[in-house]
Scaffold this motif. Structure first.
Motif, PDB file in Angstrom:
ATOM      1  N   ASP A 148       0.812  -1.228   0.000  1.00 36.74           N
ATOM      2  CA  ASP A 148       0.000   0.000   0.000  1.00 36.74           C
ATOM      3  C   ASP A 148       0.837   1.266   0.000  1.00 36.74           C
ATOM      4  O   ASP A 148       0.318   2.361  -0.249  1.00 36.74           O
ATOM      5  CB  ASP A 148      -0.917   0.016   1.237  1.00 36.74           C
ATOM      6  N   PHE A 152      -0.034   4.865  -1.856  1.00 35.19           N
ATOM      7  CA  PHE A 152      -0.086   5.954  -0.870  1.00 35.19           C
ATOM      8  C   PHE A 152       0.651   7.168  -1.416  1.00 35.19           C
ATOM      9  O   PHE A 152       0.145   8.292  -1.413  1.00 35.19           O
ATOM     10  CB  PHE A 152       0.566   5.453   0.421  1.00 35.19           C
ATOM     11  N   TYR A 175      -7.301   5.400   2.001  1.00 39.37           N
ATOM     12  CA  TYR A 175      -6.541   5.839   3.176  1.00 39.37           C
ATOM     13  C   TYR A 175      -7.089   5.232   4.462  1.00 39.37           C
ATOM     14  O   TYR A 175      -6.339   4.922   5.398  1.00 39.37           O
ATOM     15  CB  TYR A 175      -6.467   7.376   3.250  1.00 39.37           C
ATOM     16  N   PHE A 178      -5.649   1.838   4.439  1.00 36.04           N
ATOM     17  CA  PHE A 178      -4.228   1.865   4.794  1.00 36.04           C
ATOM     18  C   PHE A 178      -4.060   1.995   6.319  1.00 36.04           C
ATOM     19  O   PHE A 178      -3.278   1.284   6.938  1.00 36.04           O
ATOM     20  CB  PHE A 178      -3.538   3.036   4.092  1.00 36.04           C
TER      21      PHE A 178
END
Length: 1546
Positions: A148, A152, A175, A178
């Protein structure tokens, strides 16, 4: 893949190299990010799942209660699942509203969602199975986070570039996803509580690994606590962790036993299947060829069945590690050869050719360099961790091998038949356990090389071919040619080793005999002869060692030069084959490192082969032992019996071994319940054999034996365990104070307990060393009494005790009024006086029952029994009555008992000659089982003690323990020890070795710097010019390095052998000259250990360890020099790394050194317990205690394992730490090369990085060698300690030698003579003054402990005067040398000790007498007929301790020694229990005729032998009580009269 991403909103390609590679700001395409990148963790989890679930099913540990942590993890999992579904529904939402999202937007959320759900379920399933920390999930969450990170970054970058967020929903969900994944990873690193139903942690010190988290296991952090603790305080046994359930002996041995039983069953089935085919016609046989060989059960298969799974797991680790080391030499390669693989140099592993390309290409974007440096570090770390897991797995398996084999052998040793036992000594059986089991343990780490080595070789050659083309073949050919050379050297060395082992065995055996008979050597002044024998053997041993060491040095030279020559030849061929071939940095350094990687497996092959051959020999030996015959448990029927009887034998015929004639034949015996049966008969008629047959110890050829009820057995030679007296009596039963007290009282042990320092808690030494013969026998009897069995088999328990004690025991224990009245008792005896009280008597002759019946009936029958009685006891009745009345009349009955307590021999006051009639050969051993068989590494048995030991008791009072327990040293080894060793090696040699090493390192650096300069030549012009010059210098430097290594190895070999010689000589000379008191207080096993184990370390281990230490030290230094020289920036990180390294090193060395010491201290109890068990197997079986003894052995093995496991882990812990330091060095060397790339040339980078890749190995090896050196140098310390003990007076005092022919008359005078055994003890003789005229015959009598034996020891100066003096013919014996004194006196000692060797050597070790003299002496000592009947004559080989002669014959050999020496003074320490009346009469007659002119001093135990002496000396408590002729003394009615009356002579 492009179609998956569709042309929709992504509309991107799957891969775009302009975007991802050729740019200063790399990124991945959105398509790649959304598909493959997102799937990686999911693929991993699905692949790992099936195996993991299978594992969990079989390894459940009970469930864990639902904790907050578990709840939180589950919530996170559910949330992640929701986020994925939200994404999926959003895509459907788009589809419904006419936007057609790409297929990947449906596939990815679906896949991820299902995977998250799976992960959540897995969290709960693991909880139910008791998993505290899940590695599978940690890796999964870690992969999720890593995958990720790229989206990101790129999502933020693209939003910045476009100025807006293109897809706010997916941007948000990503997000959130994540953040959740990151939290999940962090939570996964915490571990759960232990399972609910786990063994309620009763364990005070549980094994931390079981509850350690995944990361802690991966990095071995869980060991840190012990490392720190061990650094602060020296570790002790109580600090060690308990073992894991599956590592305990009981489990491991059980599994191996089951596998072995399966093998045996299969073989039996196979045999059964083959049997019917035997009657097939001969025609068939011809057609079928020879009969197939009978199948034997295979121990190898049993091992595989038991430990195969652990091997498979280790093989997987090894495979991953091997592949990692080849990830792509073009990209990167770092190899950390495992510690024990390399002998001398460490491989120069190729740096990153990508790195070199990057440096050579100024236009490349700099993130390439950083990425490559990062990848190198990551790859190195992965490899380190996997390698450590592999080692952990394989060493633990090796340890289990040893545990399993020891357990199986122990269990087998309890059931082997006597014929098997007779065929091999205890030493040999113990060797199976110590040496052969160890071999398997040593082989384990090599086994995976069988497939791993070929794999590495093939891969290395493949990559080399890619790099250099066909010119590689030249180098490979050379390597292949060197294999047979290495092999030949290995074979040669192996042959030397076998020869040297033989010599070592014979040296240890001789030493063991010297220690067992040290007293005799001193009394006869024979030390120089034996000293010469030992030194002769040692000379040959060192000669072989020296040759082997030089051979080793040569093989080292080929080892060192191989990679060099190979590189040289390959490069030479490469450069000369085609002028267009240019040698650049990339090609040169990658090839050098590939050749290095290739060298390892090639060089390991010979070692692997030799290890395999050793293990296969061991396998054969173990298998042979395990397939030996076992005792038939059905031999004695225990269930049924005709009513009213306890024991019945119907026409029983028994033998000791199938190939021997039967010892007992056609026996018909019935013993009613509760009867007391005596078994009598002449020596050797089979009385003891009868008892053994009842116990099922003999092989039954025909007939039936029934015996109902539990059995207690008292063997003829008491078997005493090395534990407290109470434990010996209880023998594993619970303590019942009343019964215990009664047993001690009945066996007359209470008086002894008062004299023993710790009462019944006194520790009894090996073989009951600190008890007298009588005490041992009574303890053995007390054990039987306490056991409260139904049937008592007593094999002559009364012969070893004094007659009054014998009477007490008969009355209180065995007889009709004794404790055992009402039980069935079978008593083998020679005490005629007891026969009238027995219920009936069995008379044996030549293995058959000659008569049987009650006493009066047998007397009336006038058969052999009656004759026997009349011959030996004409006036039996009145005498017996008198003597018993006299005894009972003595007010101090207790005092009489005390007499026996310390006697080491049956002592005075015998009821009359009758009791001794056919005095049992108390020492006679049923089997030739040499109970003193001495194996390597097994503490030798201690000697039977002479009178000087009586004093032990007084001494031990102060200590409470007999022999001080051997301590494990603590703390660091003092520098003085290293100094001592350096001195022994020779200071010049030491200096030379160091200088040679400096030279060698310089040459190595030179060669590599030259190579890097050569590779830079290529840049000047498209062609390299000075090729021949470059090659020439490179070759010279390389060969020089090899030569210097060889010289230093040879110097070290010479020095090491010199040290071995000096140290052994000092030890030997000191020990031969130690006073007798030293041997009385030091177990011979401890001394022997110095001669075997410690000398072996000095001989064979120390020098190679020092060589390797120097080697890795200089390696590490040269690495640092090279890196700093090429990238000066590196100096910045040296300091922090050095600090980390020293910390790890300090913690490790302190802890591992102590662990190693604990391991060696806990190892010998395993073997001594084993040899004790083998010796006492019949007693253990009789009492049915085999199970308990197996458990005791398991406990001892576990105690040893407890220090082995942490030791293995400590090495892993160290490696992880040190390799981290090493990997940091690699990382920084690469990083600084990238940072300073403008100023560096590719050659230097290649040099610096390839050196940095070796550093890990050198550092790791260096610590390992340092701690090895520390634990091995302890041997020098121990040998030194025993080379400096005090010695006795000089053997010869020049300038004060007695005149020739001294002593002419043989007068002995004691003047105010006092003596004590050792400083600080009471006097044993006080102010003794007396004179014996030349030619007098003096008898010395007195109660036990009166100082009779001490007096003779003083005459020989075995004990030195406290004050006063002894004069012989007017010469003070204290003024002359010991040998001048002892060689002029003669003693016939009480215990006849013989040494293994020829009979001639035993009579005349210095070869001083002629053949006639020796035959004359044999004639006079009645051995002539025996010796002349032997084919070898005087060269008849006596076995160890003279086991192949009867005790009587041994006594006669001692007489022959005395006849040969013919000195003026003869001392007779009268032998008692050992000898039958006939031999005794022979000896007495010979002494009267042959020594009529000599002075004879006799310590008498039977008064009838000294009644015709000139005078009798009565000693009491160390002073002269009476001294006159026997007639006067009897008339005086003093002490002597009392004794004579007791003996029926007055």
């Amino acid at each position: 893949m492009d179609t998956l991403c569709g042309s929709g909103e992504l509309g991107s390609k799957f891969w775009d190299s302009n975007l991802s590679v050729h740019t200063d700001n790399p990124d991945l395409t959105p398509c790649f990010q959304n598909s493959l990148l997102a799937w990686v963790p999911c693929i991993y989890l699905w692949v790992a799942l099936p195996c993991y679930l299978l594992y969990l099913r079989y390894h459940g540990r009970g469930y864990i209660i639902l904790s907050h942590l578990s709840r939180l993890k589950t919530v996170l999992g559910v949330l992640l699942w929701c986020v994925s579904w939200a994404d999926l529904f959003y895509s459907f939402h788009g589809l419904v509203h006419g936007r057609a999202p790409a297929p990947v937007f449906f596939i990815t959320p679906l896949v991820v969602g299902i995977t998250m759900l799976l992960a959540t379920l897995l969290i709960q399933y693991e909880r139910l199975q008791g998993v505290q920390s899940s590695g599978v999930l940690i890796i999964f969450w870690f992969l999720c986070v890593v995958c990720d990170i790229i989206p990101f970054r790129s999502k933020i970058l693209s939003a910045k570039a476009e100025g807006e967020i293109s897809d706010p929903f997916r941007f948000t969900t990503f997000y959130i996803h994540f953040a959740l994944v990151l939290c999940a990873l962090i939570l996964a690193c915490f571990r759960e509580k232990p399972p609910f139903f786990s063994t309620k942690n009763v364990d005070p010190n549980p094994y931390p690994e079981t509850s350690a988290g995944f990361l802690s296991r991966l990095f071995f952090w869980w060991f840190t606590k012990m490392a720190i603790y061990g650094y602060r305080h020296p570790l002790e046994e109580k600090d060690l962790w308990s073992l894991k359930e599956e590592d305990r002996s009981q489990m491991v041995v059980q599994q191996l036993l089951e596998a072995w039983r399966k093998q045996e069953k299969q073989t039996a089935r196979h045999k059964a299947a083959a049997a019917p085919g035997k009657n097939a016609s001969s025609e068939d046989e011809v057609l079928l060829g020879a009969q197939p060989r009978p199948r034997k059960p295979s121990f190898l298969r049993a091992l595989l069945a038991t430990f195969g799974s652990s091997f498979l797991i280790s093989a997987c680790f090894k495979l991953i590690q091997d592949l990692l080391s080849f990830i792509n030499p073009q990209l990167l390669r770092s190899v950390h050869p495992p510690a024990h693989y390399t002998l001398l140099t460490s491989p120069l592993s190729p740096p990153h050719s990508v790195l070199i390309r990057f440096i050579s290409n100024p236009t490349a974007p700099s993130w390439w360099g950083f990425l490559v440096a990062g990848l190198m570090f990551l790859c190195s770390m992965m490899q380190s961790l996997i390698l450590q897991q592999y080692y952990q797995c394989i060493f633990v398996t090796g340890l289990k091998f040893r545990t399993g084999i020891i357990g199986v052998i122990y269990r087998k040793a309890l059931v082997i038949t006597n014929s098997v036992k007779r065929a091999s000594t205890v030493g040999e059986i113990v060797n199976l356990m110590s040496v052969d089991a160890q071999r398997f343990m040593d082989l384990a780490p090599f086994l995976n090389l069988l497939w791993s080595a070929p794999l590495q070789i093939i891969l290395a050659i493949y990559f080399l071919w890619q790099n250099l083309g066909p010119s590689v073949l030249a180098g490979v050919a050379l390597m292949v040619l060197l294999i047979p050379l290495n092999g030949a050297v290995a074979v040669k060395m192996r042959a030397f080793q076998v020869k040297q082992m033989k010599l070592k065995d014979s040296r240890i055996k001789l030493m063991s005999e010297i220690l067992n008979g040290i007293k005799v050597l001193k009394l006869y002044a024979w030390e120089p002869s034996f000293l010469k024998q030992v030194e002769g053997i040692r000379q040959g041993e060192l000669q072989l060692l020296r040759t082997a060491a030089y051979l080793h040095a040569i093989s080292t030279f080929t080892w060192m030069c191989t990679p060099f020559l190979v590189t040289l030849i390959t490069l030479w061929v490469y450069v000369y084959v085609d002028p267009n071939n240019v040698l650049d940095a990339e090609k040169a350094f990658v090839s050098v490192s590939l050749f290095d990687i290739l060298r390892l497996p090639l060089n390991m092959l010979p070692q692997l082969i030799s290890n395999l051959t050793q293990a296969s020999v061991s396998l054969k030996r173990i298998q042979q032992f395990l397939t030996q015959d076992e005792l038939d448990p059905q031999c004695v029927e225990r269930k049924t019996i005709s009513p009213g009887y306890a024991i019945t034998i119907h026409s029983g015929t028994f033998t000791w071994a199938q190939d021997l004639p039967p010892t007992l034949h056609s026996l018909d015996i019935q013993v009613p319940k509760g009867a007391l049966v005596a078994v009598v008969g002449p020596v050797g008629c089979g009385k003891s054999s009868l008892v053994s047959a009842l116990l099922g110890e003999m092989e039954k050829l025909e007939g039936k034996v029934h015996m109902k009820g539990s059995v207690a057995y008292v063997p003829q030679q008491a078997w005493i365990q090395n534990c407290t007296l109470q434990e010996n009596v209880l023998f594993g039963q619970a303590l019942n104070p009343k019964r215990y007290q009664q047993a001690l009282e009945a066996c007359a042990l209470l008086a002894d307990l008062e004299m023993l320092p710790g009462g019944d808690q006194t520790e009894i030494g090996e073989k009951g060393i600190n008890l007298s013969g009588g005490q041992r026998q009574r303890v053995s009897l007390a054990r039987a009494v306490y056991s409260d069995a139904d049937i008592f088999l007593l094999d002559d328990p009364l012969s070893a005790v004094d007659s009054h004690v014998a009477k007490h025991i008969f009355d209180h224990v065995i007889g009709p009024e004794g404790v055992l009245a009402g039980k069935t008792r079978v008593l083998v005896t020679h005490g005629i006086s007891f026969l009238p009280q027995t219920d009936f008597i069995i008379v044996l002759a030549d293995g058959q029952v000659s008569e049987m019946g009650p006493y009066p009936a047998l007397l009336q029958r006038n058969g052999s029994f009656a004759n026997f009685l009349h011959n030996y006891a004409p006036d039996e009745d009145q005498h017996l009555e008198d003597s018993w009345i006299a005894l009972e009349g003595a007010e101090d009955n207790e005092a009489l008992l005390i007499e026996d307590t310390l006697s080491n021999h049956t002592d005075l006051t015998d009821s009359d000659p009758v009791t001794y009639a056919v005095q049992k050969q108390f020492m006679r051993q049923l089997s030739a089982l040499s109970s003193d068989g001495e194996g390597q590494g097994q503490p030798a048995p201690r000697r039977r003690l002479g009178p000087s030991e009586k004093v032990r008791v007084t001494e031990a009072k102060a200590h409470g323990v007999l022999t001080q327990k051997e301590k494990a040293e603590i703390g660091t080894v003092e520098l003085s020890v290293f100094r001592d060793y350096a001195k022994a090696v020779g200071l010049c040699t030491t200096l030379a070795i160091c200088l040679l090493y400096v030279g060698q390192s310089a040459a190595a650096i030179g060669a590599n710097v030259w190579l890097s300069a050569w590779t830079n030549d290529a840049m000047v012009d498209n062609r390299q010019n000075s090729t021949s010059l470059r090659l020439g210098v490179y070759a010279t430097l390389g060969i020089l390095q090899g030569l210097l290594v060889m010289l230093s190895a040879m110097a070290m070999a010479a020095g090491g052998i010199q040290a071995a010689r000096v140290l052994h000589q000092a030890l030997l000379h000191n020990k031969i000259r130690s006073p007798q008191s030293f041997f009385d207080t030091t177990p011979s096993g401890r001394i022997l250990n110095r001669f075997s184990k410690d000398i072996y370390i000095i001989d064979e281990l120390l020098a190679p360890v020092i060589l390797m230490l120097l080697n890795s030290f200089f390696n590490a230094i040269s690495t640092l020099v090279v890196i700093v020289a090429s990238t000066p920036l590196f100096t910045v990180v040296i300091l922090p790394l050095a600090v980390l390294y020293t910390l790890v090193q300090r913690f490790y060395v302190a802890t591992s050194r102590q662990l190693k010491r604990l391991e060696s201290v806990s190892r010998s109890p395993i073997y001594s317990h084993f040899s004790e068990t083998v010796t006492g197997a019949s007693v253990i079986r009789a009492y049915n205690r085999s199970r308990d003894f197996e458990a005791i052995s398991d406990t001892k093995v576990d105690a040893n394992q407890k220090s082995c496991y942490p030791y293995i882990i400590s090495n892993r812990w160290l490696s992880v730490g040190v390799e981290f330091v090493g990997n940091c060095v690699v990382l920084f060397a690469a990083l600084f090369a990238v940072i300073g790339r403008s100023s560096l040339n590719p050659g230097l980078v290649g040099l610096s990085v390839s050196y940095s890749l070796q550093v890990t190995f050198a550092l790791n090896w260096m610590i390992r060698m340092m701690s090895d050196l520390e634990s091995n140098i302890v041997a020098v310390e121990r040998v030194k300690e025993y080379s400096k003990t005090e010695t006795e007076a000089p053997w010869v005092v020049e300038g004060s030698r007695p005149p020739k022919g001294w002593p002419p008359r043989g007068e002995v005078e004691f003047r105010n003579y006092s003596v004590r055994y050792r400083p600080g003890l009471d006097l044993v003789l006080r102010d003794l003054s007396l004179q014996v005229h030349g030619g007098e015959k003096v008898g010395i009598v007195g109660r036990t402990g009166a100082g009779k034996s001490s007096m003779t020891l003083c005459l020989f100066r075995i004990l030195e005067a406290a004050k006063g003096e002894i004069l012989i013919d007017g010469l003070n014996v204290a003024d002359i040398g010991l040998h001048d004194l002892r060689s002029q006196l003669t003693i016939i000692p009480q215990d006849p000790i013989l040494f293994s060797g020829t009979l001639r050597m035993n009579l005349d070790p210095f070869g001083r007498y002629s053949e006639e003299d020796i035959w004359q002496a044999l004639e006079l000592s009645h051995l002539h007929t025996f010796v002349s009947s032997q084919p070898a004559g005087l060269d008849f080989q006596c076995s160890e301790g003279g086991e192949n002669l009867s005790v009587g014959q041994r006594q006669l050999v001692c007489l022959a020694r005395a006849l040969l020496r013919k000195s003026r003074i003869l001392v007779l320490d009268e032998a008692t229990a050992a000898i039958d009346l006939e031999t005794d009469n022979l000896i007495q007659a010979t002494i009267r005729t042959q020594f009529d002119t000599c002075t004879v001093l006799t310590i008498a135990h039977r008064l009838n032998t000294i009644m015709d002496y000139t005078r009798v000396l009565v000693l009491d408590k160390g002073v002269v009580a009476e001294f006159d002729s026997p007639a006067n003394l009897i008339a005086a009615r003093g002490i002597f009269y009392g004794m004579a009356r007791d003996a029926g002579l007055a």
